[in-house]
Design a protein around this motif. Sequence first.
Motif, short mmCIF file in Angstrom:
data_model
loop_
_atom_site.label_atom_id
_atom_site.label_comp_id
_atom_site.label_asym_id
_atom_site.label_seq_id
_atom_site.Cartn_x
_atom_site.Cartn_y
_atom_site.Cartn_z
N ALA A 245 0.83 -1.21 0.00
CA ALA A 245 0.00 0.00 0.00
C ALA A 245 0.87 1.26 0.00
O ALA A 245 0.60 2.22 -0.73
N ILE A 246 1.92 1.26 0.81
CA ILE A 246 2.83 2.43 0.86
C ILE A 246 3.53 2.61 -0.48
O ILE A 246 3.66 3.74 -0.98
N LEU A 247 3.98 1.51 -1.08
CA LEU A 247 4.69 1.60 -2.35
C LEU A 247 3.75 2.08 -3.46
O LEU A 247 4.15 2.86 -4.33
N THR A 248 2.50 1.62 -3.45
CA THR A 248 1.53 2.09 -4.43
C THR A 248 1.27 3.58 -4.27
O THR A 248 1.16 4.32 -5.26
N LEU A 249 1.17 4.02 -3.03
CA LEU A 249 0.98 5.45 -2.77
C LEU A 249 2.18 6.25 -3.26
O LEU A 249 2.03 7.36 -3.80
N ALA A 250 3.37 5.70 -3.08
CA ALA A 250 4.59 6.38 -3.53
C ALA A 250 4.63 6.51 -5.04
O ALA A 250 4.98 7.57 -5.58
N TYR A 251 4.26 5.45 -5.76
CA TYR A 251 4.38 5.43 -7.21
C TYR A 251 3.23 6.14 -7.91
O TYR A 251 3.42 6.77 -8.94
N PHE A 252 2.01 6.03 -7.35
CA PHE A 252 0.84 6.50 -8.08
C PHE A 252 0.01 7.55 -7.34
O PHE A 252 -0.93 8.08 -7.92
N GLY A 253 0.33 7.84 -6.09
CA GLY A 253 -0.49 8.75 -5.31
C GLY A 253 -0.64 10.13 -5.92
O GLY A 253 -1.74 10.57 -6.26
N SER A 254 0.48 10.83 -6.11
CA SER A 254 0.43 12.18 -6.65
C SER A 254 0.01 12.19 -8.11
O SER A 254 -0.69 13.11 -8.57
N ARG A 255 0.42 11.15 -8.85
CA ARG A 255 0.04 11.07 -10.26
C ARG A 255 -1.48 10.91 -10.40
O ARG A 255 -2.09 11.48 -11.32
N PHE A 256 -2.10 10.17 -9.50
CA PHE A 256 -3.55 9.99 -9.53
C PHE A 256 -4.26 11.30 -9.29
O PHE A 256 -5.24 11.64 -9.97
N VAL A 257 -3.76 12.06 -8.33
CA VAL A 257 -4.38 13.37 -8.03
C VAL A 257 -4.25 14.31 -9.21
O VAL A 257 -5.21 14.97 -9.62
N LYS A 258 -3.04 14.38 -9.80
CA LYS A 258 -2.79 15.34 -10.89
C LYS A 258 -3.47 14.95 -12.19
O LYS A 258 -4.04 15.79 -12.88
#
Length: 263
Positions: A245-258
């Motif tokens: 979950a942490i790694l997914t947030l690192a890779y895709f978190g900000s990209r998903f928002v933007k």
Amino acid sequence: MIVISVLALAFYLLAIIASLHLLLSAKPTGQHKLFACVAFALIAHAITLGAEVTQTNSGQNLSMLNVASLVSLIISTFMTCAARRFNGWILLPVVYGFSALLLTASALIPSRYITHLEAHPQLLLHIGLALMAYSVLMIACLFALQLACLDRQLKSRKLSQLPAMPPLMTVEKRLFQLISAGLFLLTLSIASGLFFLEDMFAQGKSHKAVLSILAWCVYAFLLWGHHTRGWRGRRVISLSLIGSAILTLAYFGSRFVKEVLLN
């Protein structure tokens, strides 16, 4: 490309049906049909994704959905090749289902995130290591979920009668092998980022590095506890899911928002 995308989706659906038939049948027959469908699906998926990434002359389109689709392609290829050795037949419908879903989303939701890998080969190395590490650790996450299901059935004395269901100890062994390999690749990915990327901890990008290092710590802690304290069962499953979950947030978190929420 639309026709090839539809063909890839159709073959993924056929592969899902074939894998479910393989799981539910009394004897594990029909593997050749499954592998034939998957082979066509993976080839069509790769062609479609290649066209999506290189559709512009000004660089490569590594949008969030394209990257996620690439990860699903890597995972599907790995699981197909390792299904027999890892006894991971039960995971194939889930893997192919996610690949079909991401392939559809990538085709229906256009997005752009242009990079120039040809001018920065060191960035290609870093991205390649990061994607391989993430793919392996996501496969480990699937094995952790499978281990949780088997553990729950064992404790409730409702063991599955599926012929393709692997023994719990085998799944646990494969889980630690995958986490070890994924942690090694993640170490190389973080090290390459520290060595090649001058702006790795720059404002707006530092959260990726911090979360990736935090995920590394979780996986390292998990392996340390297993080898020194004999951790097994729920604790290992929980830490594996937390790390993914942490790694997914690192890779895709900000990209998903933007790219999704703000676009």
